[in-house]
Design a protein around this motif. Structure first.
Motif, short mmCIF file in Angstrom:
data_model
loop_
_atom_site.label_atom_id
_atom_site.label_comp_id
_atom_site.label_asym_id
_atom_site.label_seq_id
_atom_site.Cartn_x
_atom_site.Cartn_y
_atom_site.Cartn_z
N THR A 1 11.02 -10.09 -6.98
CA THR A 1 11.35 -9.76 -5.59
C THR A 1 10.32 -10.22 -4.59
N GLY A 2 9.10 -10.53 -5.06
CA GLY A 2 8.04 -10.90 -4.14
C GLY A 2 7.50 -9.73 -3.36
N ARG A 3 7.66 -8.53 -3.86
CA ARG A 3 7.17 -7.33 -3.18
C ARG A 3 6.18 -6.60 -4.09
N TYR A 4 5.31 -5.79 -3.46
CA TYR A 4 4.35 -5.00 -4.21
C TYR A 4 4.92 -3.61 -4.45
N GLU A 5 4.93 -3.22 -5.74
CA GLU A 5 5.55 -1.96 -6.14
C GLU A 5 4.48 -1.02 -6.69
N LYS A 6 4.52 0.22 -6.24
CA LYS A 6 3.55 1.23 -6.69
C LYS A 6 3.79 1.56 -8.16
N ASP A 7 2.68 1.62 -8.93
CA ASP A 7 2.76 1.97 -10.34
C ASP A 7 1.61 2.91 -10.66
N THR A 8 1.92 4.17 -10.82
CA THR A 8 0.90 5.21 -10.97
C THR A 8 0.47 5.41 -12.43
N ARG A 9 0.94 4.59 -13.34
CA ARG A 9 0.63 4.81 -14.76
C ARG A 9 -0.76 4.36 -15.14
N GLN B 1 1.22 -12.41 5.57
CA GLN B 1 1.81 -11.20 6.15
C GLN B 1 0.81 -10.59 7.14
N PRO B 2 0.53 -11.24 8.26
CA PRO B 2 -0.52 -10.78 9.17
C PRO B 2 -0.22 -9.46 9.86
N ASP B 3 1.00 -8.94 9.73
CA ASP B 3 1.32 -7.65 10.33
C ASP B 3 1.41 -6.54 9.29
N GLY C 1 -17.04 14.51 -8.75
CA GLY C 1 -15.64 14.11 -8.70
C GLY C 1 -15.43 12.80 -9.44
N ILE C 2 -14.18 12.33 -9.39
CA ILE C 2 -13.79 11.06 -10.01
C ILE C 2 -13.05 10.23 -8.96
N ALA C 3 -13.38 8.94 -8.89
CA ALA C 3 -12.66 8.03 -8.00
C ALA C 3 -11.47 7.46 -8.77
N ARG C 4 -10.27 7.89 -8.42
CA ARG C 4 -9.07 7.48 -9.15
C ARG C 4 -8.30 6.42 -8.38
N ARG C 5 -7.92 5.37 -9.08
CA ARG C 5 -7.20 4.26 -8.46
C ARG C 5 -5.68 4.44 -8.59
N THR C 6 -4.98 3.94 -7.58
CA THR C 6 -3.53 3.80 -7.63
C THR C 6 -3.20 2.35 -7.31
N TYR C 7 -2.42 1.73 -8.20
CA TYR C 7 -2.14 0.29 -8.08
C TYR C 7 -0.75 0.02 -7.51
N TRP C 8 -0.67 -1.09 -6.78
CA TRP C 8 0.60 -1.71 -6.39
C TRP C 8 0.61 -3.11 -7.01
N LEU C 9 1.62 -3.39 -7.84
CA LEU C 9 1.69 -4.65 -8.57
C LEU C 9 2.77 -5.54 -7.98
N LEU C 10 2.50 -6.84 -7.95
CA LEU C 10 3.48 -7.80 -7.45
C LEU C 10 4.63 -7.93 -8.44
N ARG D 1 3.23 -5.37 1.95
CA ARG D 1 4.46 -5.03 1.23
C ARG D 1 5.04 -6.26 0.55
N ASP D 2 4.82 -7.43 1.16
CA ASP D 2 5.41 -8.67 0.68
C ASP D 2 4.33 -9.65 0.25
N LEU D 3 4.75 -10.63 -0.52
CA LEU D 3 3.85 -11.60 -1.15
C LEU D 3 2.82 -12.19 -0.20
N ILE D 4 1.56 -12.20 -0.65
CA ILE D 4 0.48 -12.94 0.00
C ILE D 4 -0.02 -13.96 -1.01
N ALA D 5 -0.03 -15.23 -0.61
CA ALA D 5 -0.46 -16.30 -1.51
C ALA D 5 -0.89 -17.50 -0.70
N ALA D 6 -1.78 -18.30 -1.30
CA ALA D 6 -2.19 -19.57 -0.70
C ALA D 6 -2.44 -20.53 -1.84
N GLY D 7 -1.71 -21.65 -1.87
CA GLY D 7 -1.85 -22.57 -2.97
C GLY D 7 -1.56 -21.89 -4.29
N ARG D 8 -2.44 -22.06 -5.26
CA ARG D 8 -2.25 -21.44 -6.57
C ARG D 8 -2.81 -20.03 -6.66
#
Length: 406
Positions: free
Chosen positions: A129-137, A83-85, A116-125, A90-97
């Protein structure tokens, strides 16, 4: 899908691979497609695909966004999805396995004037659907090989339980309680063990500092960590072993000092601040300090890729920069002797014995905005997998990848 579209798809997937097409190529392509296409289309395309296979000899290095086929995410073989753009993707990035299984951004949450605290927010594949979805839990996510399960920690750290998340449903299938607070997680290479790094304070503490020109930055307090030790868990059984203490006396460490398994899963490896970058030390599963294993003693703790899949090559650090790119060292893991150099400023993950995923900067740009790139030993060319990653500001840090093997 008509014959022309089938042939175009076959050309794209074949061109993504480095070696020229070998005998039986057409049969392998058609076998994959029979699961999705009607018998009529497959039969009509067979002769044409054979001609395409013979014609393809030179890989295409930057073909733009590729089709995402969700059914192949878990068993995608040697396919590449770029997904070079897109940055963040937003969409699947993969190479081989190797798959970008998740990514996260980090936001500084100020607590006092100077802390302060450095807090992470994740996007999981989402494997459906092959898309990355935000999951704030979750405050921390480690994805198991196979991309079916992720180990997760809730927002408050250190956490007193570890969740095993089903990536297909987004639901926690099991909670594993732990007596010591946990701040980091890592799977063994084969996925049979889970390593939980324990802390008695927040592992993402930050402090404010001011530069000579009055600019403000947030950073980890130098040389201090609340890390206490580790626990090895059996995710299949949902059980936790004994807690093991690791002393930090006399060591300079980052606040977040997560532990990782050695390749064979018999030791744990820790990053320490030493006389050179990437210094590491090893412990056995009782917490006793031991010598580095023979095939990992020359590795660097700050180079994520580490050993190749067959264990014969070691990914090391940046060794050379030129106007239009960077080169990192590939060495013999047992002797430390350099074998060759490969494109890339930071080697992140091995794809196979010849290819890696790396951060690399685009040519002709003034700002350092690296992109995920597929690089190949023996070639100066790269294939862009993501768009450029923007630079961080004082409170928001750029996205960081989380890779797993399918």
């Amino acid at each position: 899908m008509n014959v022309e579209e089938l042939v175009r798809d076959a050309l794209r997937e074949t061109a993504a691979e480095q070696p020229p097409a070998g005998p039986g190529w057409a049969e392998r392509v058609l076998a994959v497609r029979r699961r999705r296409r009607t018998r009529r289309i497959t039969a009509a395309a067979a002769a044409t695909v054979t001609v395409v296979a013979l014609a393809v000899a030179v890989p295409r290095l930057d073909s733009g966004p590729e089709d995402v086929r969700p059914a192949g995410i878990l068993d995608g073989g040697n396919t590449t999805s770029a997904q070079p753009d897109q940055s963040p993707p937003r969409d699947l990035i993969a190479a081989g396995r190797t798959v970008l299984a998740a990514y996260y951004t980090t936001q500084i949450e100020q607590r006092t004037t100077g802390t302060g605290i450095a807090r992470r927010t994740y996007w999981l594949l989402d494997p459906g659907t092959g898309r990355y979805e935000k999951d704030t839990r979750w405050s921390f996510v480690a994805v198991a090989p196979g991309l079916r399960t992720a180990a997760v920690l809730e927002r408050t750290l250190p956490a007193r339980r570890i969740g095993l998340l089903d990536l297909a449903t987004g639901e926690v299938e099991r909670w594993i309680p732990v007596r010591q607070g946990v701040g980091g997680l890592a799977y063994s290479y084969d996925g049979t063990k889970l390593l939980a790094t324990t802390y008695d304070g927040h592992p993402d503490a930050q402090e404010k500092s001011s530069g000579a020109e009055g600019d403000v930055a947030w950073r980890e307090p130098f040389g201090e960590t609340p890390r206490t030790g580790f626990v090895v868990l059996d995710p299949a059984q949902g059980t936790a072993g004994l807690w093991r203490r690791i002393s930090t006396e006399g060591q300079d460490l980052n606040v977040r000092s997560d532990l990782q398994f050695s390749r064979d899963g018999r030791l744990v490896q820790a990053r320490i601040i030493g006389g050179r970058d990437g210094t590491q030390t090893f412990y056995d599963l009782t917490g006793a300090a031991v010598d580095a294993p023979e095939d990992e003693r020359h590795l660097r703790s700050d180079v994520p890729a580490r050993l190749s899949p067959d264990g014969t090559l070691a990914a090391l650090g940046l060794t050379k920069e030129v106007p239009d790119g960077s080169y990192s060292s590939v060495r013999d893991p047992r002797t430390g002797k350099e074998i060759t150099k490969v494109r890339g400023a930071e080697l992140l993950a091995w794809v196979d014995e010849r290819r890696l995923i790396a951060w690399e900067r685009s040519a002709g740009t003034e700002a350092y905005e690296p992109r995920l790139a597929l690089v190949t030993i023996g070639s100066d060319q790269v294939r862009w997998l993501s768009g450029p990653r923007p630079q961080a500001d004082s409170l928001q840090r750029p996205w960081e990848p989380v890779f797993a093997r399918r």
